[in-house]
Design a protein around this motif. Structure first.
Motif, PDB file in Angstrom:
ATOM      1  N   ASP A 181       0.840  -1.194   0.000  1.00  0.00           N
ATOM      2  CA  ASP A 181       0.000   0.000   0.000  1.00  0.00           C
ATOM      3  C   ASP A 181       0.881   1.252   0.000  1.00  0.00           C
ATOM      4  OD1 ASP A 181      -1.732   2.116   0.614  1.00  0.00           O
ATOM      5  OD2 ASP A 181      -3.070   0.801   1.748  1.00  0.00           O
ATOM      6  N   PRO A 182       0.775   2.099  -1.024  1.00  0.00           N
ATOM      7  CA  PRO A 182       1.602   3.313  -1.069  1.00  0.00           C
ATOM      8  C   PRO A 182       1.427   4.200   0.155  1.00  0.00           C
ATOM      9  CG  PRO A 182       0.575   2.934  -3.202  1.00  0.00           C
ATOM     10  CD  PRO A 182      -0.045   1.953  -2.249  1.00  0.00           C
ATOM     11  N   SER A 183       0.235   4.230   0.740  1.00  0.00           N
ATOM     12  CA  SER A 183       0.032   5.063   1.925  1.00  0.00           C
ATOM     13  C   SER A 183       0.793   4.510   3.122  1.00  0.00           C
ATOM     14  CB  SER A 183      -1.463   5.177   2.243  1.00  0.00           C
ATOM     15  OG  SER A 183      -2.031   3.901   2.466  1.00  0.00           O
ATOM     16  N   ASN A 184       0.869   3.179   3.238  1.00  0.00           N
ATOM     17  CA  ASN A 184       1.682   2.589   4.298  1.00  0.00           C
ATOM     18  C   ASN A 184       3.162   2.863   4.059  1.00  0.00           C
ATOM     19  OD1 ASN A 184      -0.452   1.518   5.765  1.00  0.00           O
ATOM     20  ND2 ASN A 184      -0.428  -0.419   4.642  1.00  0.00           N
ATOM     21  N   PHE A 185       3.573   2.811   2.794  1.00  0.00           N
ATOM     22  CA  PHE A 185       4.967   3.112   2.479  1.00  0.00           C
ATOM     23  C   PHE A 185       5.295   4.567   2.816  1.00  0.00           C
ATOM     24  CE2 PHE A 185       8.252   4.555  -0.547  1.00  0.00           C
ATOM     25  CZ  PHE A 185       9.289   3.722  -0.150  1.00  0.00           C
ATOM     26  N   ALA A 186       4.355   5.472   2.521  1.00  0.00           N
ATOM     27  CA  ALA A 186       4.555   6.882   2.862  1.00  0.00           C
ATOM     28  C   ALA A 186       4.690   7.056   4.365  1.00  0.00           C
ATOM     29  CB  ALA A 186       3.398   7.722   2.325  1.00  0.00           C
ATOM     30  N   ALA A 187       3.880   6.337   5.123  1.00  0.00           N
ATOM     31  CA  ALA A 187       3.966   6.413   6.581  1.00  0.00           C
ATOM     32  C   ALA A 187       5.308   5.869   7.068  1.00  0.00           C
ATOM     33  CB  ALA A 187       2.817   5.630   7.210  1.00  0.00           C
ATOM     34  N   GLU A 313      -6.169  -8.947  -7.814  1.00  0.00           N
ATOM     35  CA  GLU A 313      -4.851  -9.291  -8.352  1.00  0.00           C
ATOM     36  C   GLU A 313      -4.809  -9.081  -9.864  1.00  0.00           C
ATOM     37  OE1 GLU A 313      -2.229 -10.031  -6.689  1.00  0.00           O
ATOM     38  OE2 GLU A 313      -3.134 -10.199  -4.703  1.00  0.00           O
ATOM     39  N   GLU A 314      -5.910  -9.401 -10.533  1.00  0.00           N
ATOM     40  CA  GLU A 314      -5.978  -9.219 -11.984  1.00  0.00           C
ATOM     41  C   GLU A 314      -5.831  -7.739 -12.345  1.00  0.00           C
ATOM     42  OE1 GLU A 314      -9.272  -9.608 -15.605  1.00  0.00           O
ATOM     43  OE2 GLU A 314      -9.601 -10.664 -13.707  1.00  0.00           O
ATOM     44  N   LEU A 315      -6.479  -6.880 -11.583  1.00  0.00           N
ATOM     45  CA  LEU A 315      -6.374  -5.433 -11.841  1.00  0.00           C
ATOM     46  C   LEU A 315      -4.955  -4.939 -11.596  1.00  0.00           C
ATOM     47  CD1 LEU A 315      -9.736  -4.202 -10.275  1.00  0.00           C
ATOM     48  CD2 LEU A 315      -9.123  -4.207 -12.707  1.00  0.00           C
ATOM     49  N   GLU A 316      -4.309  -5.455 -10.553  1.00  0.00           N
ATOM     50  CA  GLU A 316      -2.940  -5.023 -10.283  1.00  0.00           C
ATOM     51  C   GLU A 316      -2.004  -5.492 -11.402  1.00  0.00           C
ATOM     52  OE1 GLU A 316      -0.085  -4.448  -6.496  1.00  0.00           O
ATOM     53  OE2 GLU A 316      -1.023  -6.427  -6.658  1.00  0.00           O
ATOM     54  N   GLN A 373      -7.132  -4.826  -1.333  1.00  0.00           N
ATOM     55  CA  GLN A 373      -7.992  -3.941  -2.122  1.00  0.00           C
ATOM     56  C   GLN A 373      -7.586  -2.486  -1.926  1.00  0.00           C
ATOM     57  OE1 GLN A 373     -10.517  -1.746  -0.829  1.00  0.00           O
ATOM     58  NE2 GLN A 373     -11.520  -1.221  -2.772  1.00  0.00           N
ATOM     59  N   ARG A 374      -7.311  -2.125  -0.681  1.00  0.00           N
ATOM     60  CA  ARG A 374      -6.901  -0.751  -0.393  1.00  0.00           C
ATOM     61  C   ARG A 374      -5.540  -0.435  -1.001  1.00  0.00           C
ATOM     62  NH1 ARG A 374      -8.703  -0.194   5.996  1.00  0.00           N
ATOM     63  NH2 ARG A 374     -10.952  -0.053   5.618  1.00  0.00           N
ATOM     64  N   ALA A 375      -4.643  -1.435  -0.957  1.00  0.00           N
ATOM     65  CA  ALA A 375      -3.310  -1.225  -1.517  1.00  0.00           C
ATOM     66  C   ALA A 375      -3.377  -1.012  -3.024  1.00  0.00           C
ATOM     67  CB  ALA A 375      -2.410  -2.413  -1.180  1.00  0.00           C
ATOM     68  N   VAL A 376      -4.158  -1.831  -3.725  1.00  0.00           N
ATOM     69  CA  VAL A 376      -4.280  -1.687  -5.178  1.00  0.00           C
ATOM     70  C   VAL A 376      -5.005  -0.384  -5.517  1.00  0.00           C
ATOM     71  CG1 VAL A 376      -5.271  -2.702  -7.272  1.00  0.00           C
ATOM     72  CG2 VAL A 376      -4.174  -4.167  -5.566  1.00  0.00           C
ATOM     73  N   MET A 391      -2.755  11.873   0.902  1.00  0.00           N
ATOM     74  CA  MET A 391      -4.198  12.080   0.776  1.00  0.00           C
ATOM     75  C   MET A 391      -4.927  10.743   0.729  1.00  0.00           C
ATOM     76  SD  MET A 391      -4.353  15.192  -1.999  1.00  0.00           S
ATOM     77  CE  MET A 391      -6.141  15.124  -2.007  1.00  0.00           C
ATOM     78  N   VAL A 392      -4.307   9.748   0.070  1.00  0.00           N
ATOM     79  CA  VAL A 392      -4.909   8.423   0.018  1.00  0.00           C
ATOM     80  C   VAL A 392      -4.985   7.834   1.413  1.00  0.00           C
ATOM     81  CG1 VAL A 392      -4.651   6.081  -0.856  1.00  0.00           C
ATOM     82  CG2 VAL A 392      -4.104   8.027  -2.320  1.00  0.00           C
TER      83      VAL A 392
END
Length: 397
Positions: A181-187, A313-316, A373-376, A391-392
């Motif tokens: 999750d990009p927001s977790n990475f930002a944190a 997973e398919e969407l990612e 789902q939140r991460a994707v 913001m995410v």
């Protein structure tokens, strides 16, 4: 401290560590259950995924517990693990080892690169893990070690017969990866700059944990419906050509008891069976098959959550394949394909969680898929639409 209070404190420890280590809630709980069962675990994943830090922090919550860790190599001598030669005694003509601060005195051990164990140390390591004993270099009486459980780590599966013998002794196998999750990475990045505020730090005394491992957990009842479910699961996995040894199945029962104890129950239930998804596979490719069979048996809403995970997973995968395309093309893909499917999956997961919680079923798998789902969704917003990761994160809180 009674058993219920010990379980409550251990749950609090799990909650606190899950808050500190992003995307590791299931890892934390599984490691705690493994310790309560008096078993050993393997954390399989690349370097830099907080494996050793998590092991240290978990041990630090056990007051009075001795912790020992080592990074193995093909040249690691047994004496470096279990006790170096006492040079001063050797000068006096005495041959003895110094055991303090080594594996022989540890209550919890962290062994990194476990499959790089040297041939010289292999037999002693197996004896240490299997029987909690060490045979001194001078041939004296075996030393009984106070080890509750070992947390081991590797970034690859074993490749030889020697390391395969160790792999077989690690009952629980947990996969970890880098933050998704990009927001977790930002944190995570912000935490490197700003010192986090003081967190609640729940602890449990070593004696209380030991009593739970030796008395309270084995006393948890395993009723016939759970036994029947295990028998059914074994048959289902055999049809998939996934065969575990009788020893592994027998040891797994203690994990079911430990899971129930951690939740504050005196009887195991079918809701404890998902812990077996970390036990009954040999290669990571087999784990999803095991997980689906377990959840098909005990948790229909979690099984549907895994079906939604396939869509996510398919969407990612599609997002990865579109790397380098223009922002306009990415935006069109989000509008026509990704946004609606992710939103639908998110709403259905929320509904499944409410239904599972109301029925008293475990929500762990649903929560994990919700995290994916939140991460994707966060990746879609940040990479395809250019939304700021902070913001995410604010939207998801």
């Amino acid at each position: 401290m009674d058993a219920q209070e010990v379980a409550r404190r251990l749950r609090a420890v799990c909650d606190e560590l899950a808050e500190r280590f992003y995307e590791r809630a299931d890892v934390v709980r599984t490691l705690m259950v493994t310790l309560l069962a008096g078993q050993h675990s393997l954390v399989l994943g690349p370097p830099g995924t907080a494996k050793s830090e998590l092991a240290r922090e978990l041990t630090g919550r056990i007051e009075g517990a001795a912790y020992w860790e080592i990074l193995l190599s093909k040249f690691t001598a047994p004496t470096r693990m279990f006790g170096p030669i006492d040079v001063a005694a050797l000068a006096r003509g005495e041959y003895r080892q110094v055991f303090d601060g080594r594996a022989t005195t540890a209550h919890i051990a962290f062994i990194d690169e476990i499959f790089k164990c040297s041939t010289a140390a292999l037999n002693e390591t197996l004896g240490y893990l299997n029987e909690r004993i060490y045979h001194p270099e001078n041939g004296g009486a075996p030393i009984h070690c106070p080890l509750i459980g070992a947390i081991t780590a590797s970034n690859e599966l074993p490749s030889g017969e020697d390391s395969a013998a160790i792999y077989d002794r690690l009952l629980v196998r947990i996969e970890v990866g880098y933050l998704e999750d990009p927001s977790n990475f930002a944190a995570l990045v912000r935490s490197a700059v700003h010192r986090p505020e003081g967190h609640t730090r729940t602890t449990v005394e070593l004696a209380a944990l030991q009593q739970a491992v030796t008395e309270a957990v084995p006393a948890v009842a395993v009723p016939d419906p759970v036994v029947d479910a295990v028998v059914t699961l074994r048959a289902a996995l055999r049809r998939k050509e996934l065969v575990a040894s009788d020893r592994r199945w027998r040891q797994s029962v203690r994990l079911l008891q430990a899971s129930a104890f951690l939740d504050g129950r005196t009887e195991a239930g079918e809701g404890d069976l998902p812990v077996l998804t970390h036990v009954l596979w040999d290669s990571p490719a087999q784990r999803p098959v095991v997980e689906r069979e377990v959840l098909h048996l005990v948790n229909p809403d979690a099984k549907e959550a895994l079906d939604l995970a396939d869509t996510i997973e398919e969407l990612e995968t599609q997002l990865d394949a579109m790397a380098g395309q223009s922002r306009e093309a990415l935006s069109e893909w989000v509008i026509t394909h990704a946004h609606g499917r992710l939103a639908t999956a998110g709403k259905r997961l929320e509904q499944l969680r409410r239904e599972a919680a109301a029925a008293g079923r475990s929500t762990a798998t649903i929560d994990r898929v919700t995290g994916r789902q939140r991460a994707v969704r966060a990746r879609v917003l940040t990479e395809a639409l250019g939304v700021d990761a902070s913001m995410v994160q604010a939207q998801q809180l």
